[in-house]
Design a protein around this motif. Structure first.
Motif, mmCIF file in Angstrom:
data_model
loop_
_atom_site.group_PDB
_atom_site.id
_atom_site.type_symbol
_atom_site.label_atom_id
_atom_site.label_comp_id
_atom_site.label_asym_id
_atom_site.label_seq_id
_atom_site.Cartn_x
_atom_site.Cartn_y
_atom_site.Cartn_z
ATOM 1 N N PRO A 266 0.569 -1.166 -0.008
ATOM 2 C CA PRO A 266 -0.324 -0.074 0.014
ATOM 3 C C PRO A 266 1.093 1.403 0.104
ATOM 4 N N ASP A 401 -11.794 -1.275 5.006
ATOM 5 C CA ASP A 401 -11.961 -1.295 3.183
ATOM 6 C C ASP A 401 -12.816 0.024 3.180
ATOM 7 N N THR A 404 -10.060 2.804 1.871
ATOM 8 C CA THR A 404 -9.498 2.354 0.504
ATOM 9 C C THR A 404 -10.839 2.978 0.153
ATOM 10 N N SER A 409 -8.371 6.308 -1.751
ATOM 11 C CA SER A 409 -8.630 5.267 -2.345
ATOM 12 C C SER A 409 -7.664 4.790 -3.288
ATOM 13 N N ILE A 411 -5.190 3.386 -2.650
ATOM 14 C CA ILE A 411 -4.676 1.904 -3.004
ATOM 15 C C ILE A 411 -5.509 0.485 -2.914
ATOM 16 N N ASN A 413 -7.266 -2.354 -3.166
ATOM 17 C CA ASN A 413 -7.123 -3.239 -2.724
ATOM 18 C C ASN A 413 -8.241 -3.777 -2.729
#
Lengths: 780, 482, 487
Positions: A266, A401, A404, A409, A411, A413
């Motif tokens: 990340p 979450d 992200t 945002s 990242i 994932n």
């Protein structure tokens, strides 16, 4: 009487000839330095200091402990004053070489007199001696080391050549060229230029479908337009990150034995993000050095500090924690020195720096900034870690979450999976001590956080923590930070920095080939708020950058290493770029940005052979990805420190065990083998062939098409002949032995596409020929 | 009588030169001559021969009372001045002036200026005949010393030493440690100052007894205790320490030499100890052996020159040619089996055959011609022709290789006919022959004939039994990982 | 490249020529006394400052190549070559503090209250003329006692595997320096242009292992062509060596011909000579595709050889196979052959595990030496056997003669060397009666490096590389050649 005179005359001239002969007048080149011309005005920094530091500083330099006879030659006052051990004598008597002991000693021949001493196995050459003589004659003036004087914008030099220069850069370059009676090369062809710019800014070739558009473009400012487009592309961030990862010694594993998995990716996504939104360099550094200490730090700023947790961390059983904790801090300190300040701080770890003004105390002063992290080292070995998914060593942040989707945002994932990233904090204040000879278990005096004053004083107004350090580093008058970065950008574009030793701007480093240019650019960069995209564009708009890279015999003769930049450089791409290039041109590249590292093709068994056998956690065996994972850009390739991806290390990628700012550009048979037989390359050739065959009706255009796709230019007639002949030849073979053809077409995981096997196989080999050309893997 | 000729130009030249020269001497430290003028200095060695010869002639004539030809004296004096001036210029170029140079310069100046005075007196007729003779005598002395110092500067202190007296005699095979080794070192490094004429620190190092007796600081050598022995202490002090021996300016002992003295003292500093008394792990053994065997580089110094370009040119993908060390002309040639073998790879080496000292042709299908080339390598010391189709006949052509030290011929077809050959090579030390046709008896006779020759005849007897006969890895069930 | 190495005027001849005296002598020499002077020309003045052309030894070498049988994990000196009867007498007693005297401990035993002494699990006997002590774990190595030189006085500073191996390989505990093999390749070049000059072979025993990592054969800051090439068991010994199915040898030749003809065209256009060297590299790669499999193919080795090394040598990837490989590589001019055998980290279950490890390596190691000897290769090949440090004379964990372990011990351990100008049939150095401290002839790793380089004809103080403004050496700033070991 007359005869006698004549006789003597003849005798004299005769003996003269004999003497001249024996004393080597007729066989010159005995001493290549004899003919070197000593400059009119000898410059201390550029001519004398390199000699003194390289030959004398070891015993007569900054290091107090190793200093002999109380003499130090790095400080004028001492060098001019009476010698402690030989009263009445002076090392340097300004204006009087004959009275200067320094000159006597370097020209002496008696083993007990000569300097450097016999056992040092060093010797000054005649040119160096003459330089020093002249320097003393001119008063033996001292100056501060050039790199420790804040850069200033010099007046643009006057040049005579009309109509070549396109911006300030060219003025400086041209001046040097004219000094050496050289002319710049003409502008590179449009195709070459577009390819060059694309590679430099995105690490990818220009899209062969779009490139022609540029070529036909007649509006002015074409280049400027292209540059802007590439700078805007998301791939720009990836390209810049690729380079930064070497500096940041980024890896997906902890390193050391029983290497196990860590989730730092990340942080890598953040770097891409930062470059793409063109974060100013000073901010970029501040966040990474001290994001957590900034007033009400954002999650993003905290994430950025992962930079200083990228170092290896041991998982070996039974290590002594203090020992390794000090290794980690040392690593951070050295990374700051090498990667950001371009100075060999580490040389001051065990003793005062032998060449640069950095005392051992100052080293631990810098060390102190990084010594307060609440790190305890890994709590468990690879196997346990795998069981409980322990992939980050405290301190770390957990990314959810929610983040992200929101503030983080960028990242990439997968939903529902939290990810931990190691970060910095100052939550365990430690008293730092000066470590005798660098040994963790031999602390002496306590030291306070401080930076080397000889480079740039640490203002009292600054907080004595990493934030203060960051502000010191990014102070617009810090003589190093901007220079070092600008130089590295230059090296990225030109293959070599203006200062060749990009990692060492110190006294022992190499001198800038264009000092004024370097200073001008650095100033300009800072004046424009450390704007990286601006800097890149500035350089790329120069006529210097846009020259052709052709090496005329004259140029090869005059300037073999292209120090004077009378031509554009021509050098092999990095392993990452080569792989990306081949993926892109074959159409296999999967452009997704960021996310966990992926595992493309790798010869099977490598990890198993070197790990300790049995179950060693997540990284025991290398399990290739399926599908897209095989075709992501190389900066996403999984990096196991103890065994980096061979397709990269074969092309001189560093191990990422520590900060690296300059890669070698070697040329080895293993590289030839990799380019021929790495499944990734073969598959690319296959897919490119398949698509071409499938999408073109008549096979006369095949070769041309493939060539254009790979090299983004149309082949010369000669080239086309060779390749066409080869294609026909191969086609004949494969039409009889389709079996072989099918074998080839079975290579790689990507699904085969309906196409005539013989044609495809023949074209595949043709593509392989082109992929193996020097031009393909070279930036021209 | 006076020299009655009026060559005013000569007077002017001599006068101006003298003034210029005196000026030089007075303002030496302020003079930094331009390159060209400095270059004139190079002529000093050429010119100096004239004043020496001419002045001497003149002086001799003076003594025998014959009239000196004016032109002779004029040229002599002028050349003397020129010599002095050029010498001065040359002197400027050598940073610091040692004593030698210092004296040479002033004596030289003396010669020139005395000569001028003489000329003046002769010219003007002042000065009694006797005085002039005295002047001549003085000149001779000056010339003598100036010349001597000059010579010494150029060729070093002992360049007048008689031939032979300089080189040391070879160390015998089983030397006495003191007499042949220790004493040799002392002679080389210490005796210069610690001899009967010049007994520095009341220490004599010319004999074993004196050495043990020691000097003013006593305990120079304490048998069995090097650390307490003054000599070792002094030798191992840091160079800049005033007590360090040899004193500054003298060339120091090499680490090996110091270690030899140290070990010798440790072993009791006896003068009867011999090399073969030492135990095999004793450091002295190696050190002395190294001293005894001449550095091969010296041995190879006599080989004909070979240019790097030549070697480069002969090198190829499968033939590697390298100098054995540093810049020596002795080369090693190795050839590896190429996909298709071509004898020319080897035959082309003829130009450097005299330089080939090591030759490795193992496992190659070499024939007569290649071996012919090998036979031409007269300086060969090391030859590997194992696993080749070499025959007795071919071997016989190699008998010229008298310098051969090591030979590998195992795994070949050679038979008893080759054995005499092995006996002939007097320098042959190591021979590797197994899996050949040579009979037991022949082998036995060879071994008995050359007991010193180490003959490697493969893994046999109980070794073979222990290793090869049955595969003796004891089988056990593997231990478990805890 | 270390430019100082190249300066022609570092040659004493020219150094002297340039100063006053020699100018004089040449002058006179030419005129009057001629030849008399020439020898004197170089006599006085500084000692020879030799030019050191890279790729050539500094002085006549004894060894031309090295085979390093590295026993990774550190075998116990007390169960191999350092016989300590005292430990039997005082078995179970605590290690006297006076003996331990401040030695730092690893985290694995630092918690222990007691340090009970533990004697060797295996009996010791004397062998050969030299009467060298060897444990019963190594019956075959015992048989070559007169060919090897056992050093019982090695010592290091590192107490953990990673820094210790790194130290042995690179002369520094932290990674980043070039390793021995790379230094040799840099200093001596390669003898066979069709093979890498520095290769690495790995195998693993059943004992407790520590991982290996590519930095152990990395060339550090040296040109990466000096990097060790990992020779792997199986069909692809060198990465990417094999052409894919469907490309025959002749196809490949044909393909490369196109590549080079196009490259040549481009060379004419660009004038960049790098292209020429690229062509050369492709040719070498092509040759390697033959030469490497050739060397690796042991099918032509006679039965006797197979038996000599042990049947295992036919199983690729075993230590025995690697030993045989090592001989073949040495025969083919590879400079530095680095073997690693993992599994020597006996923190527990030592008697059992060590027996197993010994079985893996004992016969093959001895066989290698014998085989080299009969082929006359011991004359110029140096063989080294040993691990990264020693093991404690007290047992780790609880005291159990059947199943004890030993912790790491840096102060004293044993290795052996053979051939390459090393004195055969001697045992060098001594430890105290506890086998804990060295009492005679210590050999530090730097000394070991210096000695190794000496046998290769290299002066460890002169083989330098300038990086980050400093001249680096394998021996850093220390190291003395151990003369006693030289034949």
């Amino acid at each position: 009487m007359k005869q006698k005179i004549i006789l003597i005359g003849i005798l004299l001239s005769l003996t003269g000839v004999i003497y001249a002969f024996t004393s080597g007048v007729f066989n010159t080149a005995k001493d290549p330095y004899m003919n070197l011309k000593v400059p009119e005005l000898v410059d201390y920094n550029f001519h004398i200091k390199p000699i003194l530091s390289d030959n004398c500083y070891t015993c007569h330099g900054p290091d107090a402990n190793k200093r002999k006879a109380g003499l130090r030659l790095d400080i004028a006052a001492v060098a001019y004053s009476e010698l402690k051990e030989s009263p009445g004598k002076f090392a340097i008597v300004p204006g009087k070489p004959a009275k200067s002991e320094l000159y006597h000693r370097i020209t002496a021949d008696d083993p007990s007199e000569i300097m450097p001493p016999v056992d040092a196995k060093l010797r000054l050459n005649s040119y160096e001696k003459r330089l020093i003589k002249k320097w003393i004659e001119q008063g033996g003036p001292y100056e501060k080391h050039w790199a420790f004087i804040a850069p200033l914008k010099a007046e643009l030099p006057e040049t005579t050549l009309e109509g070549w220069a396109q911006n300030e850069i060219d003025a400086f370059v041209l001046q040097k060229l004219e000094e050496n009676n050289l002319l710049p090369s003409e502008k590179a062809g449009k195709e070459t230029l577009i390819r060059r710019i694309a590679l430099d800014l995105t690490g990818l070739p220009p899209d062969p479908e779009v490139a022609p558009g540029y070529l036909s473009d007649t509006t002015g400012g074409l280049v400027s337009k292209i540059i802007d487009e590439f700078l805007a592309s998301e791939h720009y961030g990836e390209r810049m990150t690729q380079v930064w990862l070497d500096v940041a010694r980024y890896a997906d594993s902890h390193g050391y034995q029983d290497d196990s998995y860590r989730t730092m990716w990340p942080w890598r996504d953040w770097v891409i993000h930062a470059f793409n939104k063109n974060m100013p360099y000073d901010e970029f550094l501040t966040w990474q050095l001290a994001g957590d200490l900034m007033s009400d730090a954002t999650r993003e700023q905290i994430l950025a500090t992962g930079f200083n947790r990228n170092h290896p961390i041991t998982q070996e059983g039974g290590v002594i924690q203090e020992e390794y904790q000090s290794y980690y801090v040392v690593d951070r300190t050295n990374t700051l020195g090498k990667g950001i300040l371009g100075i060999t701080l580490e040389c001051a770890k065990c003793h005062d720096h032998k060449y640069d003004p950095i005392s051992q105390e100052e080293y631990y002063g810098v060390y102190a900034f990084f010594n307060n992290v609440s790190e305890m080292g890994l709590r468990m070995d690879a196997v346990q870690a795998a069981k409980v998914k322990y992939f980050a060593d405290a301190p770390y942040m957990t990314i959810t979450d929610k983040e992200t989707d929101g503030v983080l945002s960028f990242i990439n994932n997968t939903k529902g999976e939290e990810v931990k990233v190691m970060i910095m904090n100052d939550s365990t204040p430690r008293q730092t001590f000066l470590l005798n000879r660098g040994n963790y278990d031999d602390p002496t005096d306590s030291v306070q956080p401080i930076t080397p004053a000889g480079i740039y004083p640490f203002s009292d107004t600054l907080p004595k923590n990493r934030l203060g350090l960051a502000q010191w580093v990014t102070d617009k008058d810090n003589p190093l930070t901007a220079r070092v970065f600008v130089n590295r950008i230059w090296a990225m574009l030109f293959g070599n920095g203006l200062v060749e030793t990009a990692e060492d701007f110190g006294v022992q480093g190499s001198l800038p080939s264009h000092p004024q240019l370097l200073d001008w650019l650095s100033r300009d960069f800072v004046e424009h708020d450390w704007d990286i995209k601006y800097l890149l564009k500035k350089i790329m708009l120069s006529a210097t950058y846009q020259q052709s890279s052709e090496v005329t015999p004259a140029l090869k003769q005059a300037d073999p290493n292209n120090k004077l930049l009378a031509r554009a450089p021509r050098f092999r791409m990095s392993g990452e770029m080569i792989r990306d290039y081949i993926l892109a041109t074959s159409g296999l590249l999967h452009g997704e940005i960021g996310g966990p590292s992926v595992k493309p093709y790798q010869p099977p068994g490598l990890w198993e052979e070197t790990n300790a056998g049995g179950d060693r956690g997540v990284l025991t065996t290398y399990i290739e990805d399926k599908g897209d994972g095989l075709y992501r850009r190389s900066l996403y390739t999984f990096w196991k420190r103890t065994l980096p991806p061979p397709s990269m290390s074969i092309f001189d990628a560093p191990t990422r065990d520590f900060c690296e700012v300059r890669r070698q550009k070697t040329n080895t048979p293993l590289q030839a083998l990799a380019l021929q037989n790495d499944i990734q390359m073969l598959e690319a050739a296959r897919v490119l062939a398949e698509n071409t065959v499938a999408s073109h009706r008549e096979d006369t255009s095949f070769v041309k098409e493939v060539f254009r796709k790979i090299l983004v230019r149309s082949p010369e007639s000669e080239e086309l002949e060779v390749l066409d002949a080869y294609y026909r030849d191969a086609l004949e073979n494969f039409t009889v032995q389709t079996g072989e053809a099918e074998k080839l077409l079975a290579l790689g995981n990507s699904p085969p596409r309906e196409s005539d096997p013989a044609q495809t196989a023949a074209l595949m080999l043709t593509a392989q020929v082109i992929y193996n050309l020097d031009e393909t893997i070279t930036k021209e | 009588m006076t020299l009655n000729f009026n060559k005013r130009w000569a007077d002017y030249i001599i006068l101006s030169l003298s003034i210029f020269f005196v000026f030089c001497l007075l303002f030496e430290s302020y003079i930094a001559p331009p390159a060209l003028v400095a270059w004139l200095g190079q002529w000093h060695p050429v010119l100096l021969h004239f004043p020496i010869v001419l002045l001497l002639i003149a002086i001799v004539l003076k003594f025998v009372g014959t009239r000196i030809p004016p032109m002779l004296l004029t040229v002599a004096v002028i050349s003397a001045l020129l010599t002095a001036i050029t010498g001065f210029l040359l002197g400027l170029k050598s940073g610091n002036k040692g004593d030698l140079l210092y004296w040479h310069q002033w004596l030289g100046a003396g010669v020139a200026l005395t000569a001028v005075v003489w000329y003046y007196l002769e010219r003007t007729g002042h000065g009694a005949h006797r005085a002039l003779k005295g002047l001549g005598a003085v000149l001779i002395v000056f010339i003598g010393f100036a010349g001597h110092y000059g010579g010494t500067i150029t060729h070093g202190e002992d360049f007048l030493a008689l031939p032979g007296s300089r080189q040391e005699e070879k160390i015998p095979d089983n030397p006495l440690i003191y007499e042949h080794v220790v004493n040799r070192i002392l002679k080389r490094r210490c005796v210069k100052c610690h001899n009967p004429n010049k007994t520095k620190g009341e220490l004599l190092m010319t004999s074993h007894d004196h050495l043990l007796k020691g000097g003013e600081s006593g305990s120079t050598v304490i048998p069995g205790d090097p650390d307490k022995s003054e000599i070792i202490r002094r030798l191992t002090l840091p160079d800049d320490d005033d007590d360090h021996m040899p004193p500054e300016g003298e060339s120091p002992l090499t680490p090996d030499e110091v270690e030899i003295l140290e070990r010798w003292i440790a072993l009791g500093a006896s003068d009867t100890l011999r090399l073969d008394h030492l135990d095999p792990t004793e450091a002295l053994l190696t050190l002395i052996k190294e001293m005894m065997e001449p550095d091969p580089l010296e041995k190879w110094a006599l080989l004909p020159d070979v240019a790097d370009s030549t070697l480069q040119h002969l090198n190829s993908d499968y033939v590697t040619i390298t100098r054995l060390a540093g810049t020596t002309n002795a080369v090693r040639v190795v050839m590896y089996m190429p996909p298709e073998y071509d004898p020319n790879h080897i035959l082309n080496l003829r130009p450097i055959s005299d330089n080939i000292v090591e030759f490795d042709l193992s496992g190659l299908p070499i024939g007569e011609r290649e071996l012919g080339l090998v036979a031409a390598c007269t300086n060969l010391e090391w030859l590997e022709i194992d696993r080749t189709p070499v025959t007795d006949a071919a071997m016989d052509t190699l008998n010229v290789l008298s310098k051969l030290r090591l030979l590998k011929v195992y795994d070949t077809e050679i038979g008893d006919e080759s054995v005499p050959l092995f006996m002939n090579w007097e320098h042959l030390e190591k021979l590797f022959l197994w899996n050949t046709r040579i009979s037991e008896n022949a082998l036995a006779s060879l071994k008995s004939a050359k007991p010193d020759l180490s003959v490697e005849d493969g893994i046999t007897g109980d070794l073979e039994a222990f290793f090869v006969a049955e595969d003796s890895i004891p089988k056990q069930d593997p231990p478990q990982i805890p | 490249m270390e430019e100082k190495n190249k300066l022609p005027d570092e040659n004493p001849l020219k150094v002297n020529r340039r100063h006053f005296f020699s100018q004089l002598s040449v002058g006179i020499g030419s005129l009057a006394l001629g030849s008399l002077l020439i020898p004197d020309l170089f006599k006085n003045g500084p000692e020879a400052l030799t030019v050191r052309p890279l790729g050539i030894p500094h002085f006549a070498p004894k060894a031309k190549r090295v085979i390093y049988l590295f026993q990774a994990g550190a075998p116990s000196q007390l169960e191999t070559f350092d016989y300590k009867p005292t430990l039997e007498k005082r078995m179970g007693e605590d290690l006297p503090d006076s003996v331990r005297n401040g030695q730092r401990l690893t985290g694995m035993t630092s918690g222990q209250e007691r340090f009970p002494l533990m004697p060797s699990a295996a009996k010791f006997r004397q062998y050969g003329k030299s009467g060298a002590w060897v444990s019963d774990f190594f019956p075959h190595i015992a048989r070559i006692a007169d060919d090897i030189c056992i050093i019982r006085s090695m010592h290091t500073e590192a107490i953990n595997h990673d820094p210790a191996i790194t130290f042995f390989q690179t002369g520094s505990q932290q990674s980043g320096r070039p390793c021995m093999g790379s230094w040799m390749s840099y200093g001596l070049g390669s003898e066979n242009k069709n093979l890498p000059s520095f290769v690495v072979l790995t195998s693993r025993g059943k004992g407790n292992s520590q991982g290996l990592y590519s930095k152990l054969w990395s060339s550090g800051f040296l040109d990466s062509k000096h990097q060790g090439v990992l020779l792997r068991a199986g069909k692809d010994p060198v990465l990417y060596l094999n052409d894919p199915e469907g490309i025959s040898r002749s196809d490949k030749r044909h393909l490369l011909d196109q590549v080079s003809s196009l490259n040549k065209l481009h060379h004419v256009e660009t004038g960049d000579d790098e292209i020429e060297s690229r062509i050369a590299q492709y040719e070498m790669a092509y040759r390697m595709q033959i030469s490497v499999p050739d060397v690796m193919d042991i099918s032509k080795e006679p039965e006797s050889t197979i038996k000599l090394y042990g049947e295992d040598c036919q199983v690729p990837g075993t230590y025995a196979a690697n030993c045989l490989q090592a001989r073949r590589l040495a025969e083919n001019g590879v400079r530095f052959i680095q073997l690693y055998h993992q599994g020597w980290d006996q923190h527990g279950n030592l008697p059992n595990e060590m027996a197993g490890q010994a079985r893996d390596v004992d016969k093959a190691s001895a066989a290698l030496v014998l085989d080299l000897k009969q082929r006359g290769m011991l004359e110029d090949t140096l063989v080294i056997w040993g691990g990264e440090f020693g093991r404690s004379n007290y047992c780790q964990g609880n005291f159990d003669p059947k199943n004890y372990g030993r912790d790491h011990h840096p102060r004293a351990f044993s290795i052996w060397m053979a051939g390459g100008g090393i004195k055969p049939g001697i045992t060098y150095g001594e430890t105290d009666e506890f086998g804990y401290n060295i009492i005679k002839n210590p050999v530090h790793i730097n000394d070991f490096h210096a000695t190794l380089m000496h046998t290769m004809g290299l002066d460890h103080e002169q083989l330098t590389y300038k990086y980050q403004g400093r001249r680096f050496r394998l021996t850093d700033v220390a190291g003395n050649v151990v003369n006693d070991l030289l034949a």
